[in-house]
Design a protein around this motif. Structure first.
Motif, mmCIF file in Angstrom:
data_model
loop_
_atom_site.group_PDB
_atom_site.id
_atom_site.type_symbol
_atom_site.label_atom_id
_atom_site.label_comp_id
_atom_site.label_asym_id
_atom_site.label_seq_id
_atom_site.Cartn_x
_atom_site.Cartn_y
_atom_site.Cartn_z
ATOM 1 N N ALA A 202 -29.928 13.334 -8.665
ATOM 2 C CA ALA A 202 -29.854 13.237 -7.205
ATOM 3 C C ALA A 202 -30.925 12.287 -6.686
ATOM 4 O O ALA A 202 -30.658 11.433 -5.826
ATOM 5 N N LEU A 203 -32.142 12.391 -7.213
ATOM 6 C CA LEU A 203 -33.218 11.492 -6.798
ATOM 7 C C LEU A 203 -32.913 10.052 -7.192
ATOM 8 O O LEU A 203 -33.219 9.119 -6.453
ATOM 9 N N MET A 204 -32.299 9.869 -8.353
ATOM 10 C CA MET A 204 -31.924 8.529 -8.796
ATOM 11 C C MET A 204 -30.894 7.923 -7.835
ATOM 12 O O MET A 204 -31.006 6.751 -7.438
ATOM 13 N N LYS A 205 -29.909 8.707 -7.443
ATOM 14 C CA LYS A 205 -28.881 8.196 -6.534
ATOM 15 C C LYS A 205 -29.451 7.909 -5.155
ATOM 16 O O LYS A 205 -29.014 6.965 -4.475
ATOM 17 N N LEU A 206 -30.431 8.711 -4.723
ATOM 18 C CA LEU A 206 -31.075 8.450 -3.444
ATOM 19 C C LEU A 206 -31.872 7.152 -3.474
ATOM 20 O O LEU A 206 -32.057 6.497 -2.453
ATOM 21 N N ALA A 207 -32.334 6.779 -4.670
ATOM 22 C CA ALA A 207 -33.090 5.530 -4.809
ATOM 23 C C ALA A 207 -32.190 4.313 -4.643
ATOM 24 O O ALA A 207 -32.607 3.289 -4.095
ATOM 25 N N GLY A 208 -30.952 4.425 -5.093
ATOM 26 C CA GLY A 208 -30.025 3.306 -4.991
ATOM 27 C C GLY A 208 -28.776 3.587 -5.804
ATOM 28 O O GLY A 208 -28.872 3.879 -6.994
ATOM 29 N N SER A 209 -27.632 3.520 -5.159
ATOM 30 C CA SER A 209 -26.398 3.831 -5.877
ATOM 31 C C SER A 209 -25.220 3.177 -5.186
ATOM 32 O O SER A 209 -25.347 2.563 -4.121
ATOM 33 N N SER A 210 -24.063 3.317 -5.797
ATOM 34 C CA SER A 210 -22.840 2.718 -5.287
ATOM 35 C C SER A 210 -21.652 3.512 -5.812
ATOM 36 O O SER A 210 -21.627 3.892 -6.987
ATOM 37 N N GLN A 211 -20.704 3.778 -4.948
ATOM 38 C CA GLN A 211 -19.508 4.493 -5.394
ATOM 39 C C GLN A 211 -18.778 3.713 -6.485
ATOM 40 O O GLN A 211 -18.234 4.291 -7.429
ATOM 41 N N ARG A 212 -18.788 2.414 -6.379
ATOM 42 C CA ARG A 212 -18.051 1.588 -7.330
ATOM 43 C C ARG A 212 -18.684 1.631 -8.719
ATOM 44 O O ARG A 212 -17.967 1.632 -9.723
ATOM 45 N N TYR A 213 -20.029 1.683 -8.780
ATOM 46 C CA TYR A 213 -20.713 1.591 -10.067
ATOM 47 C C TYR A 213 -21.457 2.882 -10.439
ATOM 48 O O TYR A 213 -22.324 2.865 -11.307
ATOM 49 N N VAL A 214 -21.109 3.980 -9.807
ATOM 50 C CA VAL A 214 -21.844 5.225 -10.045
ATOM 51 C C VAL A 214 -21.792 5.652 -11.509
ATOM 52 O O VAL A 214 -22.739 6.257 -12.028
ATOM 53 N N ASN A 215 -20.713 5.323 -12.208
ATOM 54 C CA ASN A 215 -20.581 5.710 -13.612
ATOM 55 C C ASN A 215 -21.497 4.917 -14.541
ATOM 56 O O ASN A 215 -21.619 5.242 -15.723
ATOM 57 N N GLU A 216 -22.120 3.861 -14.006
ATOM 58 C CA GLU A 216 -23.013 3.053 -14.824
ATOM 59 C C GLU A 216 -24.485 3.430 -14.646
ATOM 60 O O GLU A 216 -25.362 2.802 -15.232
ATOM 61 N N LEU A 217 -24.746 4.452 -13.836
ATOM 62 C CA LEU A 217 -26.126 4.889 -13.659
ATOM 63 C C LEU A 217 -26.652 5.514 -14.954
ATOM 64 O O LEU A 217 -25.922 6.216 -15.655
ATOM 65 N N ASN A 218 -27.934 5.261 -15.247
ATOM 66 C CA ASN A 218 -28.542 5.737 -16.476
ATOM 67 C C ASN A 218 -29.853 6.440 -16.141
ATOM 68 O O ASN A 218 -30.833 5.796 -15.753
ATOM 69 N N LEU A 219 -29.868 7.766 -16.253
ATOM 70 C CA LEU A 219 -31.049 8.532 -15.876
ATOM 71 C C LEU A 219 -32.248 8.202 -16.761
ATOM 72 O O LEU A 219 -33.383 8.137 -16.276
ATOM 73 N N ASP A 220 -32.018 7.990 -18.042
ATOM 74 C CA ASP A 220 -33.128 7.643 -18.941
ATOM 75 C C ASP A 220 -33.831 6.362 -18.498
ATOM 76 O O ASP A 220 -35.060 6.253 -18.561
#
Length: 338
Positions: A202-220
């Motif tokens: 949740a904190l990572m997404k608050l930092a910067g995210s996109s519906q189109r590329y949400v599956n490419e987020l990497n928590l590590d």
């Protein structure tokens, strides 16, 4: 996942140590609690009417799935349910208002970006603001941000120049507290969510995210970024840069928030709260590293915060004393000491 209901949870169990010291500073500043009271009462009424007229009120019959997430977060933190609204604003944001009858408002874009446990973390974060009574002091931010205090003091002849150092000190102390309060409430969000990975996401997404590329987020990668930031900002130059960049900033950097949440989790304090292993009266004061206040790091932090508290309170007293004299002169009365 079955969540633990944390009976008799008190805000002191999860509050960040800097939050405790900084908030105590604000509470001790002369006259300002009364100023806040006068500003907050009409603001509460206006806010409630605005939300009721403009936003969607979430109930058991209106968006019940989201209502259920909020209710479960309240149960986990052993809290009464606040009023709950959704705003159509396209931002990754949520806020809490009205200390007398608390309201949580979540922005609709946040609902599209977060999974259920991530949303539960955000709602728990807002519930922690309520439990810690942070909302009472948020009005001070409005006063400072809009320069209302300067405007009031400038009406008194000869006082405006004198009052500026006190206002600057108050401004600095307020935002130091506000950022620390956010760290406390991230801990509260984790206690409500009880899913550490989801809380960090949740904190990572608050930092910067996109519906189109949400599956490419990497928590590590985001956690690695937080370590890089801590390393780059821990030196002398980095510390100075952080102070400059923090001026007037209401929230900590997103990478700092995840870094602090990881330390809270790894310290064992989170698990101890869930298991109720330590009675509230026996809870030690914790630093961001999970150390007791007996440690050198904690002692240094506490001493620095106390010094700032003393300076702020003294500056505020001076301004208020000058304000009183100025008002008496403005009204035609003479001060016996003049």
């Amino acid at each position: 996942m079955e969540r633990v209901i944390i009976k008799d949870l008190h805000s002191t169990e999860y509050e960040h140590p800097t939050d405790k010291v900084a908030l105590e500073t604000l509470r001790k500043i002369p006259l300002f609690p009364k100023v806040l009271e006068l500003c907050t009462v009409p603001q509460n009424s206006i806010t409630r009417l605005e939300l009721l007229g403009s936003n969607l009120k979430v109930t058991e019959r209106q968006m019940p799935s989201i209502y259920k997430i909020m209710r479960e977060a309240c149960e986990a933190m052993d809290m009464d349910e606040p009023l709950f609204y959704i705003s159509s604003s396209p931002q990754l944001n949520a806020y809490t208002a009205c200390p007398d009858k608390p309201i949580i408002c979540v922005f609709s874009y946040l609902l599209d970006m977060l999974e259920d446990d991530e949303l539960r973390f955000v709602i728990g974060h807002e519930l922690a603001h309520i439990k810690s009574q942070h909302i009472i002091y948020q009005a001070l931010g409005t006063i400072l941000a809009e320069n209302l205090l300067s405007a009031v003091l400038s009406t008194v002849p000869g006082l405006s120049t004198f009052s500026q150092p006190a206002i600057y000190a108050l401004n600095y102390a307020y935002y130091e507290w506000y950022r620390a309060a956010e760290l406390s409430c991230d801990r509260g969000g984790l206690l409500a969510c009880q899913n550490f990975t989801a809380s960090c996401k949740a904190l990572m997404k608050l930092a910067g995210s996109s519906q189109r590329y949400v599956n490419e987020l990497n928590l590590d990668e985001f956690i690695a970024q937080s370590r890089d930031f801590q390393e780059d900002s821990s030196g002398g130059l980095g510390m100075i840069q952080k102070i400059i960049l923090s001026n007037g900033r209401s929230h900590p950097w997103a990478v700092s928030r995840v870094h602090e949440l990881i330390k809270f989790n790894e310290s064992g304090a989170y698990d101890d709260i869930l298991a109720r292993k330590t009675k509230r009266a026996e809870l030690p004061e914790q630093t961001g590293d999970g150390e007791s206040t007996g440690s050198n790091a904690a002692a240094t932090a506490t001493a620095a915060a106390s010094a700032a508290a003393s300076a702020t309170a003294s500056a505020a007293k001076g301004a208020l004393s000058g304000l009183g004299k100025g008002l008496r002169k403005f009204g035609g009365d003479k001060d016996k000491n003049d």
